[in-house]
Design a protein around this motif. Structure first.
Motif, short mmCIF file in Angstrom:
data_model
loop_
_atom_site.label_atom_id
_atom_site.label_comp_id
_atom_site.label_asym_id
_atom_site.label_seq_id
_atom_site.Cartn_x
_atom_site.Cartn_y
_atom_site.Cartn_z
N ILE A 77 0.88 -1.26 0.01
CA ILE A 77 -0.24 -0.11 0.01
C ILE A 77 0.81 1.36 0.19
CG2 ILE A 77 -1.52 1.39 1.33
CD1 ILE A 77 -2.64 -1.47 2.59
N ARG A 78 0.82 1.95 -1.15
CA ARG A 78 1.76 3.08 -1.06
C ARG A 78 1.10 4.58 -0.69
NH1 ARG A 78 5.81 1.11 -4.24
NH2 ARG A 78 5.22 -0.74 -5.75
N HIS A 79 -0.29 4.51 -0.62
CA HIS A 79 -0.69 5.67 -0.52
C HIS A 79 -2.18 5.43 0.36
CE1 HIS A 79 1.21 8.55 -3.20
NE2 HIS A 79 1.59 7.35 -3.95
N CYS A 80 -2.40 6.71 1.26
CA CYS A 80 -3.32 6.44 2.22
C CYS A 80 -4.85 6.59 1.58
CB CYS A 80 -3.41 7.79 3.18
SG CYS A 80 -4.58 7.70 4.30
N ARG A 81 -5.58 5.61 2.12
CA ARG A 81 -7.04 5.53 1.32
C ARG A 81 -8.02 6.72 1.80
NH1 ARG A 81 -10.01 0.19 3.23
NH2 ARG A 81 -11.94 1.49 3.19
N GLU A 82 -7.51 7.26 2.87
CA GLU A 82 -8.08 8.49 3.46
C GLU A 82 -8.03 9.73 2.63
OE1 GLU A 82 -10.82 8.67 5.76
OE2 GLU A 82 -10.95 6.30 5.64
N CYS A 83 -6.59 10.14 2.67
CA CYS A 83 -6.14 11.33 2.33
C CYS A 83 -5.27 11.23 1.03
CB CYS A 83 -5.43 12.33 3.51
SG CYS A 83 -3.72 11.64 3.60
N GLY A 84 -4.87 10.34 0.77
CA GLY A 84 -3.91 10.20 -0.53
C GLY A 84 -2.42 10.34 -0.39
N ALA A 85 -1.89 10.83 0.86
CA ALA A 85 -0.56 10.95 1.07
C ALA A 85 0.25 9.63 1.20
CB ALA A 85 -0.31 11.75 2.51
N LEU B 215 -18.62 -8.78 0.22
CA LEU B 215 -19.34 -8.08 1.22
C LEU B 215 -20.77 -8.02 1.34
CD1 LEU B 215 -17.20 -4.88 1.83
CD2 LEU B 215 -16.92 -6.76 3.37
N PRO C 262 -15.46 4.26 3.38
CA PRO C 262 -15.20 4.11 1.83
C PRO C 262 -13.85 4.44 1.59
CG PRO C 262 -16.57 6.14 2.39
CD PRO C 262 -16.57 5.42 3.61
N ILE C 263 -13.16 3.95 0.48
CA ILE C 263 -11.86 4.09 0.20
C ILE C 263 -12.06 5.46 -0.81
CG2 ILE C 263 -10.22 3.12 -1.38
CD1 ILE C 263 -11.02 0.36 -0.77
N ARG C 264 -11.28 6.41 -0.33
CA ARG C 264 -11.42 7.83 -0.86
C ARG C 264 -10.23 7.99 -1.77
NH1 ARG C 264 -15.22 10.43 2.04
NH2 ARG C 264 -15.33 9.61 4.09
N HIS C 265 -9.17 7.32 -1.82
CA HIS C 265 -7.87 7.42 -2.51
C HIS C 265 -7.44 6.36 -3.01
CE1 HIS C 265 -7.48 12.02 -2.06
NE2 HIS C 265 -8.13 11.93 -1.02
N CYS C 266 -6.70 6.27 -3.91
CA CYS C 266 -5.90 5.32 -4.70
C CYS C 266 -4.47 4.70 -3.69
CB CYS C 266 -5.61 5.37 -6.17
SG CYS C 266 -4.54 4.04 -6.94
N ARG C 267 -4.58 3.47 -3.44
CA ARG C 267 -3.56 3.04 -2.73
C ARG C 267 -2.19 3.04 -3.52
NH1 ARG C 267 -4.35 -3.04 -1.06
NH2 ARG C 267 -2.19 -3.19 -1.43
N GLU C 268 -2.37 2.94 -4.65
CA GLU C 268 -1.14 3.02 -5.75
C GLU C 268 -0.53 4.31 -6.04
OE1 GLU C 268 0.72 0.44 -7.15
OE2 GLU C 268 -0.45 -0.89 -5.98
N CYS C 269 -1.48 5.40 -6.22
CA CYS C 269 -0.91 6.53 -6.80
C CYS C 269 -1.59 7.76 -5.94
CB CYS C 269 -1.26 7.00 -8.13
SG CYS C 269 -2.94 7.27 -8.51
N GLY C 270 -2.45 7.66 -4.96
CA GLY C 270 -3.13 8.59 -4.28
C GLY C 270 -3.92 9.72 -4.78
N TYR D 199 -10.62 -3.90 -4.08
CA TYR D 199 -11.76 -4.72 -3.77
C TYR D 199 -11.70 -4.84 -2.36
CZ TYR D 199 -11.14 -6.38 -8.65
OH TYR D 199 -11.31 -6.55 -10.09
N GLU D 200 -13.04 -4.82 -1.87
CA GLU D 200 -13.09 -4.96 -0.34
C GLU D 200 -13.83 -6.36 0.16
OE1 GLU D 200 -14.66 -0.86 0.97
OE2 GLU D 200 -14.63 -0.65 -1.11
#
Lengths: 187, 187
Positions: A12-20, A86, B11-19, B46-47
């Motif tokens: 996981i490279r970036h935060c799912r909440e804020c993208g950082a 889910l 919810p997932i708000r931001h991409c884990r790959e690129c933010g 996916y969740e």
């Protein structure tokens, strides 16, 4: 089985909440494992095993296998199964996958096998199921759905070790007439 | 059980790959469910349900319960259990949680219950276990670990319905002398 999540998951490279950006470290909350932690908002991202749910559909002496039309293992044979979603139970997911992959209508039986595959972070669960007919309507993930007697099973062309182990236990149990719940580790 | 993932996931708000921001829509790959898809790189997120693994530790006529020192259900009693981690099997996770939460040394027995809790996207798995002694060394998540005979169980103070259902099936099975694998949906 769906193409969904890759067998070995990328970090996981970036935060799912804020993208950082995130960094892997052990959280300060008593945890003992490295987690992806957000460098900006501190959100901790947990990664956990996934369940794959399916059925072993039986019609008389024969069992239903599906020939895969997707990677990995294109062209190999499998039991209908896929990632649990889910808002469904393991049994509901097993029935859904049986319909999606084989277009097969079944009556669900008991849980038959629980197989751990820690190398890919998965738990596979198969239920026995009784087919209503020999008519199938496979989806786009399946080349062909067909019935096999024990001596027709293409053992060298089975897509997954969990499917092979489940089929082996099924035929062994059928000889004894007693069907247990088999817990197996694929290591 | 660990504090890990929240019961209903945000919810997932931001991409884990690129933010970049994500949006929920049905992917174009034959999928039928809405997924969080990255607006920039197209990664599909996916969740899926999580497994909670634990034990029902027994010493003679008594079973081990842990009084929770964490929310939710602070002060309520539970069986030792928590979220299954990557790189372990369901049985290994159950043993790990029994050590972490109760500091109890056990010999693991067979799988006893599989409980679906689709409302929170969880599957709970409990194994029977035999305690080596009545000495416990509970971790920071537990106020107290102690043994209860059947008529001492604090039924009104049990933390989770899956624990209550597992205990009920255990005492019922003990009366018959036959321990099955119980598959239960908590709806």
């Amino acid at each position: 089985m769906k193409t969904g999540a890759p067998p070995r998951r990328p970090p996981i490279r970036h935060c799912r909440e804020c993208g950082a950006p995130t960094a892997y470290r052990v959280p300060d909350d008593g945890d003992t494992r490295q987690r992806a932690i957000c460098s900006a908002c501190g959100t901790i991202h947990y990664e956990n095993p996934l369940n794959v749910v399916g059925t072993l559909p039986v019609l008389g002496e024969r069992v239903l296998l599906c020939q895969r039309n997707i990677e990995p293992r294109w062209g190999k044979w499998t039991l209908p199964a896929g990632f649990m979603e889910l808002e469904e139970t393991t049994a509901q997911g097993a029935l859904r996958e049986t319909d999606e992959e084989a277009g097969a209508q079944v009556t669900l039986g008991p849980l038959f096998s629980l197989l751990n595959v820690p190398s890919v972070g998965q738990v596979h669960l198969f239920y026995l199921a009784t087919l209503h007919s020999d008519r199938f309507n496979p989806g786009h993930e399946t080349i062909e759905a067909r019935l096999f007697s024990e001596d027709e099973i293409p053992w060298e062309q089975i897509a997954f070790r969990t499917v092979r182990a489940t089929l082996e236990r099924y035929f062994a149990d059928r000889r004894t007439g007693h069907f247990g719940v088999h817990c197996i580790d694929i290591v």
